[in-house]
Motif scaffolding. Structure first.
Motif, PDB file in Angstrom:
ATOM      1  N   SER A   1       0.957  -1.242   0.282  1.00 20.08           N
ATOM      2  CA  SER A   1      -0.127   0.071   0.157  1.00 20.08           C
ATOM      3  C   SER A   1       0.940   1.196  -0.069  1.00 20.08           C
TER       4      SER A   1
ATOM      5  N   THR B   1      -4.402   1.417  -2.126  1.00 14.57           N
ATOM      6  CA  THR B   1      -3.811   0.410  -1.699  1.00 14.57           C
ATOM      7  C   THR B   1      -3.777  -0.648  -2.786  1.00 14.57           C
TER       8      THR B   1
ATOM      9  N   GLY C   1       3.885  -5.571   7.363  1.00 15.85           N
ATOM     10  CA  GLY C   1       3.662  -4.487   8.474  1.00 15.85           C
ATOM     11  C   GLY C   1       5.066  -3.419   8.454  1.00 15.85           C
TER      12      GLY C   1
ATOM     13  N   TYR D   1      -0.537  -3.082  15.032  1.00 13.38           N
ATOM     14  CA  TYR D   1       0.684  -2.821  14.573  1.00 13.38           C
ATOM     15  C   TYR D   1       1.408  -1.538  15.430  1.00 13.38           C
TER      16      TYR D   1
ATOM     17  N   LYS E   1      -3.768   7.818   0.654  1.00  6.46           N
ATOM     18  CA  LYS E   1      -3.615   6.557   0.183  1.00  6.46           C
ATOM     19  C   LYS E   1      -3.958   5.915  -0.875  1.00  6.46           C
TER      20      LYS E   1
ATOM     21  N   GLY F   1      -1.463  -3.610   7.764  1.00  6.59           N
ATOM     22  CA  GLY F   1      -0.376  -3.034   6.856  1.00  6.59           C
ATOM     23  C   GLY F   1      -0.758  -2.168   5.995  1.00  6.59           C
ATOM     24  N   TYR F   2      -2.110  -2.235   5.589  1.00  2.00           N
ATOM     25  CA  TYR F   2      -2.968  -1.215   4.302  1.00  2.00           C
ATOM     26  C   TYR F   2      -3.666  -0.154   4.860  1.00  2.00           C
ATOM     27  N   GLN F   3      -3.669   0.158   6.328  1.00  2.00           N
ATOM     28  CA  GLN F   3      -4.269   1.114   6.730  1.00  2.00           C
ATOM     29  C   GLN F   3      -3.534   2.410   7.364  1.00  2.00           C
ATOM     30  N   ARG F   4      -4.153   3.546   7.263  1.00  2.00           N
ATOM     31  CA  ARG F   4      -3.124   4.531   7.912  1.00  2.00           C
ATOM     32  C   ARG F   4      -2.468   4.364   9.323  1.00  2.00           C
ATOM     33  N   ALA F   5      -1.176   4.906   9.531  1.00  2.00           N
ATOM     34  CA  ALA F   5      -0.828   4.850  10.475  1.00  2.00           C
ATOM     35  C   ALA F   5      -0.905   6.276  11.532  1.00  2.00           C
TER      36      ALA F   5
ATOM     37  N   SER G   1       3.903   0.516   2.543  1.00  2.00           N
ATOM     38  CA  SER G   1       3.667  -0.756   3.811  1.00  2.00           C
ATOM     39  C   SER G   1       3.340  -2.012   2.972  1.00  2.00           C
ATOM     40  N   GLU G   2       4.155  -2.971   3.374  1.00  2.00           N
ATOM     41  CA  GLU G   2       3.833  -4.364   2.996  1.00  2.00           C
ATOM     42  C   GLU G   2       2.483  -4.911   3.312  1.00  2.00           C
ATOM     43  N   ARG G   3       1.465  -5.471   2.788  1.00  2.00           N
ATOM     44  CA  ARG G   3       0.510  -5.858   3.364  1.00  2.00           C
ATOM     45  C   ARG G   3       0.770  -7.522   3.663  1.00  2.00           C
TER      46      ARG G   3
ATOM     47  N   LEU H   1      -1.546  11.577   7.993  1.00  2.00           N
ATOM     48  CA  LEU H   1      -2.012  10.955   6.619  1.00  2.00           C
ATOM     49  C   LEU H   1      -2.563  12.005   5.859  1.00  2.00           C
TER      50      LEU H   1
ATOM     51  N   VAL I   1       3.977  -6.553  14.859  1.00  2.00           N
ATOM     52  CA  VAL I   1       2.716  -6.622  14.128  1.00  2.00           C
ATOM     53  C   VAL I   1       1.542  -7.421  15.273  1.00  2.00           C
TER      54      VAL I   1
ATOM     55  N   PHE J   1       1.362   5.566   0.489  1.00  2.00           N
ATOM     56  CA  PHE J   1       0.877   6.591   1.266  1.00  2.00           C
ATOM     57  C   PHE J   1       1.650   7.977   1.126  1.00  2.00           C
TER      58      PHE J   1
ATOM     59  N   TYR K   1       2.164  11.199   3.678  1.00  2.00           N
ATOM     60  CA  TYR K   1       2.075  11.687   4.964  1.00  2.00           C
ATOM     61  C   TYR K   1       2.310  13.365   4.882  1.00  2.00           C
TER      62      TYR K   1
END
Lengths: 115, 112
Positions: A32, A51, A101, B31, A49, B97-101, A93-95, A46, B50, A34, A36
């Motif tokens: 994914s 995905t 993560g 995470y 993004k 892993g595919y959502q905002r931090a 970010s690796e899914r 953020l 994780v 992003f 920021y």
């Protein structure tokens, strides 16, 4: 390993100018992507993004399209404002897989917008 | 809703001293991440997790240790601080892993 490369700054523009900040990535899986933004003295927030391939992320007039064929996720805005002055970070970010993560960032591009 | 809270916000250490930075999140995120931010270097990942009880090395793990004994907390330890560890440290958390931090406000650490 995974990596993110974004254009060096700083970038200085006049208000209402067009903005492009280039970002390319290297990833082994299905990341994914992003953007920021960091305002002075603050943590990162953020901006937008995407995905999967061909997704377009957008927010506050900013846009970026996930281009798998060119491994790019360039940030654009048609008319910048003084309030857009900040540091912008591209990230991936690796899914899935062994690096799941792993959220990594480019070096950041500082944008200054002059009235 | 506090989000991500880092403790302390500022600290000055002498070379060789040890300390622990605490990151706490109240969003039930799986995470969690520790980064350092240095001028011209962007954010570099130190360690990440994780899930509760798991940790993994990032780009620059040397000189740091981490623990995730509880889901809501992620601790970053410096066993013997060095001037090269002077930096701003950011903690972040994410649902996946595919959502905002979500980021904390940062800890400014100076090692003299």
């Amino acid at each position: 390993g995974n990596s993110v490369t974004q254009m060096e700054g700083p970038v200085t523009l006049s208000e209402e100018a067009f903005l492009t900040i280039n970002c390319t990535y290297t990833a082994t899986g299905y990341p994914s992507l992003f953007w920021y933004v960091q305002y002075p003295g603050e943590g990162l927030q953020l901006l937008l993004k995407a995905t999967k391939a061909d997704d377009k992320g957008s927010n506050k007039g900013f846009e970026a399209t996930y281009r798998k064929e060119t491994t790019s996720f360039h940030l654009e805005k048609g008319s910048v404002q003084v309030s857009d002055s900040a540091v912008y970070f591209c990230a991936l970010s690796e899914r899935y897989g062994g690096s799941q993560g792993n959220l990594i960032f480019g070096k950041g591009t500082k944008l200054s917008v002059k009235p | 809703n506090a989000g991500v809270t880092q403790t302390p916000k500022f600290r000055v250490l002498k070379t060789g001293q040890s300390m622990t930075l605490l990151c706490a999140q109240d969003m039930n995120h799986e995470y969690m991440y520790w980064y350092r931010q240095d001028p011209g270097m962007g954010l570099r990942l130190i360690h990440y997790s994780v899930g509760e009880g798991t940790t993994a090395k990032g780009e620059v793990p040397d000189g740091y240790n981490v623990s995730r004994l509880k889901k809501q907390n992620f601790l970053l330890g410096l066993e013997s601080a060095a001037p090269s560890q002077t930096s701003v440290y950011f903690c972040a958390s994410s649902p996946s892993g595919y959502q905002r931090a979500f980021f904390g406000q940062g800890t400014r650490l100076t090692v003299v």
